[in-house]
Write a protein that holds these residues in place. Sequence first.
Motif, PDB file in Angstrom:
ATOM      1  N   LEU A 124       0.816  -1.216   0.000  1.00  0.00           N
ATOM      2  CA  LEU A 124       0.000   0.000   0.000  1.00  0.00           C
ATOM      3  C   LEU A 124       0.848   1.263   0.000  1.00  0.00           C
ATOM      4  CD1 LEU A 124      -2.609  -1.236   2.626  1.00  0.00           C
ATOM      5  CD2 LEU A 124      -3.052  -0.870   0.186  1.00  0.00           C
ATOM      6  N   GLY A 125       2.050   1.159  -0.555  1.00  0.00           N
ATOM      7  CA  GLY A 125       2.915   2.328  -0.670  1.00  0.00           C
ATOM      8  C   GLY A 125       2.379   3.317  -1.686  1.00  0.00           C
ATOM      9  N   PRO A 126       3.055   4.445  -1.853  1.00  0.00           N
ATOM     10  CA  PRO A 126       2.553   5.484  -2.757  1.00  0.00           C
ATOM     11  C   PRO A 126       2.338   5.019  -4.191  1.00  0.00           C
ATOM     12  CG  PRO A 126       4.264   6.367  -1.332  1.00  0.00           C
ATOM     13  CD  PRO A 126       4.241   4.896  -1.094  1.00  0.00           C
ATOM     14  N   GLU A 127       3.259   4.227  -4.728  1.00  0.00           N
ATOM     15  CA  GLU A 127       3.159   3.853  -6.140  1.00  0.00           C
ATOM     16  C   GLU A 127       1.880   3.076  -6.456  1.00  0.00           C
ATOM     17  OE1 GLU A 127       5.759   1.523  -9.568  1.00  0.00           O
ATOM     18  OE2 GLU A 127       6.737   2.257  -7.741  1.00  0.00           O
ATOM     19  N   PRO A 128       1.593   1.969  -5.754  1.00  0.00           N
ATOM     20  CA  PRO A 128       0.340   1.270  -6.068  1.00  0.00           C
ATOM     21  C   PRO A 128      -0.906   2.077  -5.731  1.00  0.00           C
ATOM     22  CG  PRO A 128       1.420   0.272  -4.158  1.00  0.00           C
ATOM     23  CD  PRO A 128       2.392   1.212  -4.762  1.00  0.00           C
ATOM     24  N   CYS A 129      -0.845   2.906  -4.693  1.00  0.00           N
ATOM     25  CA  CYS A 129      -2.021   3.698  -4.336  1.00  0.00           C
ATOM     26  C   CYS A 129      -2.291   4.785  -5.378  1.00  0.00           C
ATOM     27  CB  CYS A 129      -1.855   4.305  -2.947  1.00  0.00           C
ATOM     28  SG  CYS A 129      -1.994   3.094  -1.602  1.00  0.00           S
ATOM     29  N   LEU A 130      -1.236   5.368  -5.940  1.00  0.00           N
ATOM     30  CA  LEU A 130      -1.427   6.370  -6.984  1.00  0.00           C
ATOM     31  C   LEU A 130      -1.850   5.735  -8.299  1.00  0.00           C
ATOM     32  CD1 LEU A 130       1.510   8.728  -6.021  1.00  0.00           C
ATOM     33  CD2 LEU A 130      -0.885   9.401  -6.202  1.00  0.00           C
ATOM     34  N   GLU A 131      -1.545   4.474  -8.477  1.00  0.00           N
ATOM     35  CA  GLU A 131      -2.084   3.767  -9.640  1.00  0.00           C
ATOM     36  C   GLU A 131      -3.588   3.571  -9.495  1.00  0.00           C
ATOM     37  OE1 GLU A 131       0.025   0.125 -10.098  1.00  0.00           O
ATOM     38  OE2 GLU A 131       1.902   1.071 -10.743  1.00  0.00           O
TER      39      GLU A 131
END
Length: 362
Positions: free
Chosen positions: A94-101
Amino acid sequence: MLSDIRIVEIEALGPAPFTAMLLADLGADVITVHRKTASDVPGKGERNLLDRGKRSIALDLKDPEDVALLRKLLRTADGLIEGFRPGVMERLGLGPEPCLEIQPKLVYGRMTGWGQSGPRVQEAGHDLNYIGLSGALWYGSPAGVPPFPPPTLVGDIGGGALYLAVGMLSGLLKARVTGRGTVVDAAIVDGSAHMMNLLMSLRASGGFRTERGQSLLDGPHWSRCYRCADGSYLSVQCLEPKFYRLFVDKLGLGDDPDFARQFEQGLWPDLGKRLETLFLAKPRTHWLALFEGSDACVAPVLDPESAAGDPHMAARGIWSEEDGRLQAAAAPRFDGNPPPRPRAAPERDAHRDEILAELSGS
């Protein structure tokens, strides 16, 4: 003011939930993802004051089905707030990269003590540690005693929560214009150091020194607290000469040649001792009556319960008994309107059915 903003908050301690409470106070729809069982940390029971105005759903972020539910919730969100050590959210997927995806316009707010980079990022710490390292603790108490400011206010709240709130709001404004989210790295060491810039501006003009007790705001007899005959305290801070003259005149010291030399540093210790003796001779009620209505810059030092009964605080409705607990009203205020009365803090998972119904319809 923020009624069209939805924030998803991952349950944490201290400054992260405070930031989310502040945004909820300002009208945001804050959904707190609580753990399924309450924390054993004091102050984090089933109903926490910092959860006021929020909605609650309890999820296990190690359960794939619950993580999938959180991802679905993030598709509807404008912001996310988390307060784990660096790397924890990444390990949960749930880090920034998957959440921003999932949500490209998401403002991903990260609240830590040490920040997301640097040698200390994986070390434990608390408010005093962060502000000790940042320099903000240095002037926390009078010279000769260990520094100790009001607990949590300088670090967790001032340097942490409020800077995260500013970062979240800035990111939300950017997302409105560009459609792109951002990651906010709010570190207490950063914010509390930044808060020192007012003092640094005084240092540049000669008004502040590194040595404690030697500067305009932490050494003079006219910038400190005094104990009264009844054991209560007064705060005195009459920096400007016109206010200082009022202060000494009210005390009957206007003709004293030593008290006339306000900025002569060598006199400060002796003049402070003289004022200590003077204020100890009468109860605080006497001194408050003496200074009432004047610009001498004198005010009582009150505990929160006493502050609630002060005429000025009561007139503004700052402290009140809500939900069975003493708490302060939302701030800041807008257009002269009284602050809204926040909804009570929810029970853990109280809004599960409501939130699931919203997601099923989205």
